[in-house]
Design a protein around this motif. Structure first.
Motif, PDB file in Angstrom:
ATOM      1  N   GLU A 173     -14.646 -30.363 -22.034  1.00  0.00           N
ATOM      2  CA  GLU A 173     -14.764 -28.906 -22.025  1.00  0.00           C
ATOM      3  C   GLU A 173     -13.474 -28.221 -21.580  1.00  0.00           C
ATOM      4  O   GLU A 173     -13.493 -27.058 -21.203  1.00  0.00           O
ATOM      5  CB  GLU A 173     -15.916 -28.504 -21.113  1.00  0.00           C
ATOM      6  N   MET A 174     -12.362 -28.934 -21.568  1.00  0.00           N
ATOM      7  CA  MET A 174     -11.056 -28.428 -21.131  1.00  0.00           C
ATOM      8  C   MET A 174     -11.135 -27.869 -19.714  1.00  0.00           C
ATOM      9  O   MET A 174     -10.575 -26.823 -19.409  1.00  0.00           O
ATOM     10  CB  MET A 174     -10.526 -27.354 -22.084  1.00  0.00           C
ATOM     11  N   ASP A 175     -11.853 -28.567 -18.842  1.00  0.00           N
ATOM     12  CA  ASP A 175     -12.030 -28.093 -17.472  1.00  0.00           C
ATOM     13  C   ASP A 175     -11.282 -28.942 -16.454  1.00  0.00           C
ATOM     14  O   ASP A 175     -11.422 -28.741 -15.266  1.00  0.00           O
ATOM     15  CB  ASP A 175     -13.514 -28.036 -17.116  1.00  0.00           C
ATOM     16  N   GLU A 176     -10.473 -29.890 -16.916  1.00  0.00           N
ATOM     17  CA  GLU A 176      -9.672 -30.715 -16.020  1.00  0.00           C
ATOM     18  C   GLU A 176      -8.200 -30.335 -16.178  1.00  0.00           C
ATOM     19  O   GLU A 176      -7.681 -30.275 -17.282  1.00  0.00           O
ATOM     20  CB  GLU A 176      -9.862 -32.196 -16.340  1.00  0.00           C
ATOM     21  N   VAL A 177      -7.548 -30.094 -15.060  1.00  0.00           N
ATOM     22  CA  VAL A 177      -6.137 -29.735 -15.060  1.00  0.00           C
ATOM     23  C   VAL A 177      -5.348 -30.970 -14.641  1.00  0.00           C
ATOM     24  O   VAL A 177      -5.562 -31.509 -13.557  1.00  0.00           O
ATOM     25  CB  VAL A 177      -5.851 -28.574 -14.079  1.00  0.00           C
ATOM     26  N   GLU A 178      -4.452 -31.437 -15.519  1.00  0.00           N
ATOM     27  CA  GLU A 178      -3.612 -32.590 -15.210  1.00  0.00           C
ATOM     28  C   GLU A 178      -2.201 -32.091 -14.927  1.00  0.00           C
ATOM     29  O   GLU A 178      -1.571 -31.467 -15.787  1.00  0.00           O
ATOM     30  CB  GLU A 178      -3.594 -33.571 -16.369  1.00  0.00           C
ATOM     31  N   VAL A 179      -1.713 -32.358 -13.732  1.00  0.00           N
ATOM     32  CA  VAL A 179      -0.394 -31.905 -13.308  1.00  0.00           C
ATOM     33  C   VAL A 179       0.472 -33.132 -13.076  1.00  0.00           C
ATOM     34  O   VAL A 179       0.094 -34.025 -12.325  1.00  0.00           O
ATOM     35  CB  VAL A 179      -0.487 -31.061 -12.016  1.00  0.00           C
ATOM     36  N   ILE A 180       1.641 -33.183 -13.714  1.00  0.00           N
ATOM     37  CA  ILE A 180       2.583 -34.280 -13.542  1.00  0.00           C
ATOM     38  C   ILE A 180       3.865 -33.706 -12.979  1.00  0.00           C
ATOM     39  O   ILE A 180       4.408 -32.735 -13.494  1.00  0.00           O
ATOM     40  CB  ILE A 180       2.858 -35.002 -14.873  1.00  0.00           C
ATOM     41  N   GLY A 181       4.343 -34.321 -11.890  1.00  0.00           N
ATOM     42  CA  GLY A 181       5.576 -33.846 -11.278  1.00  0.00           C
ATOM     43  C   GLY A 181       5.967 -34.664 -10.076  1.00  0.00           C
ATOM     44  O   GLY A 181       5.384 -35.702  -9.785  1.00  0.00           O
ATOM     45  N   ASP A 182       6.939 -34.170  -9.368  1.00  0.00           N
ATOM     46  CA  ASP A 182       7.484 -34.868  -8.215  1.00  0.00           C
ATOM     47  C   ASP A 182       7.228 -34.030  -6.965  1.00  0.00           C
ATOM     48  O   ASP A 182       7.557 -32.854  -6.920  1.00  0.00           O
ATOM     49  CB  ASP A 182       8.986 -35.088  -8.410  1.00  0.00           C
ATOM     50  N   GLY A 183       6.637 -34.624  -5.955  1.00  0.00           N
ATOM     51  CA  GLY A 183       6.397 -33.943  -4.686  1.00  0.00           C
ATOM     52  C   GLY A 183       5.276 -32.932  -4.734  1.00  0.00           C
ATOM     53  O   GLY A 183       5.370 -31.864  -4.120  1.00  0.00           O
ATOM     54  N   ILE A 184       4.202 -33.225  -5.436  1.00  0.00           N
ATOM     55  CA  ILE A 184       3.063 -32.304  -5.540  1.00  0.00           C
ATOM     56  C   ILE A 184       2.097 -32.603  -4.406  1.00  0.00           C
ATOM     57  O   ILE A 184       1.725 -33.745  -4.183  1.00  0.00           O
ATOM     58  CB  ILE A 184       2.347 -32.476  -6.884  1.00  0.00           C
ATOM     59  N   ASP A 185       1.689 -31.564  -3.685  1.00  0.00           N
ATOM     60  CA  ASP A 185       0.669 -31.722  -2.644  1.00  0.00           C
ATOM     61  C   ASP A 185      -0.682 -31.433  -3.290  1.00  0.00           C
ATOM     62  O   ASP A 185      -1.023 -30.285  -3.572  1.00  0.00           O
ATOM     63  CB  ASP A 185       0.937 -30.766  -1.483  1.00  0.00           C
ATOM     64  N   ALA A 186      -1.453 -32.491  -3.539  1.00  0.00           N
ATOM     65  CA  ALA A 186      -2.707 -32.376  -4.279  1.00  0.00           C
ATOM     66  C   ALA A 186      -3.747 -31.561  -3.517  1.00  0.00           C
ATOM     67  O   ALA A 186      -4.493 -30.788  -4.111  1.00  0.00           O
ATOM     68  CB  ALA A 186      -3.256 -33.754  -4.605  1.00  0.00           C
ATOM     69  N   ALA A 187      -3.804 -31.707  -2.202  1.00  0.00           N
ATOM     70  CA  ALA A 187      -4.800 -30.990  -1.407  1.00  0.00           C
ATOM     71  C   ALA A 187      -4.525 -29.488  -1.410  1.00  0.00           C
ATOM     72  O   ALA A 187      -5.455 -28.681  -1.540  1.00  0.00           O
ATOM     73  CB  ALA A 187      -4.820 -31.519   0.019  1.00  0.00           C
ATOM     74  N   VAL A 188      -3.277 -29.100  -1.286  1.00  0.00           N
ATOM     75  CA  VAL A 188      -2.921 -27.677  -1.297  1.00  0.00           C
ATOM     76  C   VAL A 188      -3.180 -27.075  -2.675  1.00  0.00           C
ATOM     77  O   VAL A 188      -3.709 -25.967  -2.794  1.00  0.00           O
ATOM     78  CB  VAL A 188      -1.444 -27.485  -0.882  1.00  0.00           C
ATOM     79  N   LEU A 189      -2.843 -27.816  -3.727  1.00  0.00           N
ATOM     80  CA  LEU A 189      -3.071 -27.332  -5.083  1.00  0.00           C
ATOM     81  C   LEU A 189      -4.566 -27.165  -5.363  1.00  0.00           C
ATOM     82  O   LEU A 189      -4.989 -26.151  -5.938  1.00  0.00           O
ATOM     83  CB  LEU A 189      -2.456 -28.295  -6.094  1.00  0.00           C
ATOM     84  N   THR A 190      -5.373 -28.109  -4.918  1.00  0.00           N
ATOM     85  CA  THR A 190      -6.826 -28.009  -5.086  1.00  0.00           C
ATOM     86  C   THR A 190      -7.379 -26.813  -4.319  1.00  0.00           C
ATOM     87  O   THR A 190      -8.235 -26.071  -4.818  1.00  0.00           O
ATOM     88  CB  THR A 190      -7.516 -29.297  -4.616  1.00  0.00           C
ATOM     89  N   VAL A 243      -5.118 -35.037 -11.147  1.00  0.00           N
ATOM     90  CA  VAL A 243      -6.140 -34.496 -12.038  1.00  0.00           C
ATOM     91  C   VAL A 243      -7.173 -33.780 -11.185  1.00  0.00           C
ATOM     92  O   VAL A 243      -7.746 -34.362 -10.268  1.00  0.00           O
ATOM     93  CB  VAL A 243      -6.811 -35.606 -12.876  1.00  0.00           C
ATOM     94  N   ILE A 244      -7.394 -32.495 -11.484  1.00  0.00           N
ATOM     95  CA  ILE A 244      -8.322 -31.644 -10.730  1.00  0.00           C
ATOM     96  C   ILE A 244      -9.312 -31.029 -11.712  1.00  0.00           C
ATOM     97  O   ILE A 244      -8.912 -30.457 -12.727  1.00  0.00           O
ATOM     98  CB  ILE A 244      -7.563 -30.529  -9.984  1.00  0.00           C
ATOM     99  N   LYS A 245     -10.593 -31.143 -11.405  1.00  0.00           N
ATOM    100  CA  LYS A 245     -11.627 -30.519 -12.228  1.00  0.00           C
ATOM    101  C   LYS A 245     -11.917 -29.137 -11.658  1.00  0.00           C
ATOM    102  O   LYS A 245     -12.238 -28.993 -10.486  1.00  0.00           O
ATOM    103  CB  LYS A 245     -12.897 -31.363 -12.225  1.00  0.00           C
ATOM    104  N   VAL A 246     -11.782 -28.118 -12.507  1.00  0.00           N
ATOM    105  CA  VAL A 246     -11.936 -26.730 -12.080  1.00  0.00           C
ATOM    106  C   VAL A 246     -12.988 -26.053 -12.961  1.00  0.00           C
ATOM    107  O   VAL A 246     -12.976 -26.216 -14.182  1.00  0.00           O
ATOM    108  CB  VAL A 246     -10.596 -25.958 -12.195  1.00  0.00           C
TER     109      VAL A 246
END
Length: 114
Positions: free
Chosen positions: A38-55, A6-9
């Motif tokens: 406010e629909m400002d949080e992105v929730e990503v579900i998957g396998d092998g996600i690099d959270a730091a790179v995605l952020t 979960v990333i707040k953007v």
């Protein structure tokens, strides 16, 4: 093992949301949803996600991004206020007919002419 990130953007409108969606959909991702008040949080579900790179990618291309949580996606949480976008390979796969469907009654005592 599936994980949930979960990333707040900081997003201004629909253009920012679509840009965030394109960045979040990478290989190994099963679903992406916008959550929060406010629909400002992105929730990503998957396998092998690099959270730091995605952020980092979201921060560079969309706006200020903050990593809120990383965990396993085993539990299904109650869906309250979210927008889920589905990506189909063929957009006309589930076409619904817009013509009304009227029931046909086959009664023996009715006139066959009318």
């Amino acid at each position: 093992m599936k994980q949930k990130v979960v990333i707040k953007v900081a997003m201004n409108g629909q253009k920012s949301r679509s840009k965030a969606m394109k960045i979040a959909v990478v290989s190994g991702v099963e679903s992406v949803a916008f959550k929060g008040k406010e629909m400002d949080e992105v929730e990503v579900i998957g396998d092998g996600i690099d959270a730091a790179v995605l952020t980092s990618l979201l921060r560079k291309n969309v706006g200020h991004a903050e990593l809120l949580s990383v965990g396993s996606a085993e539990k299904k949480e109650e869906k309250k206020n979210e927008i889920v976008y589905a990506w189909n390979s063929y957009p006309y796969e589930s076409v619904v007919s817009h013509y009304p469907i009227y029931p046909v009654y086959n009664r023996a005592d009715s006139c066959s002419i009318m």
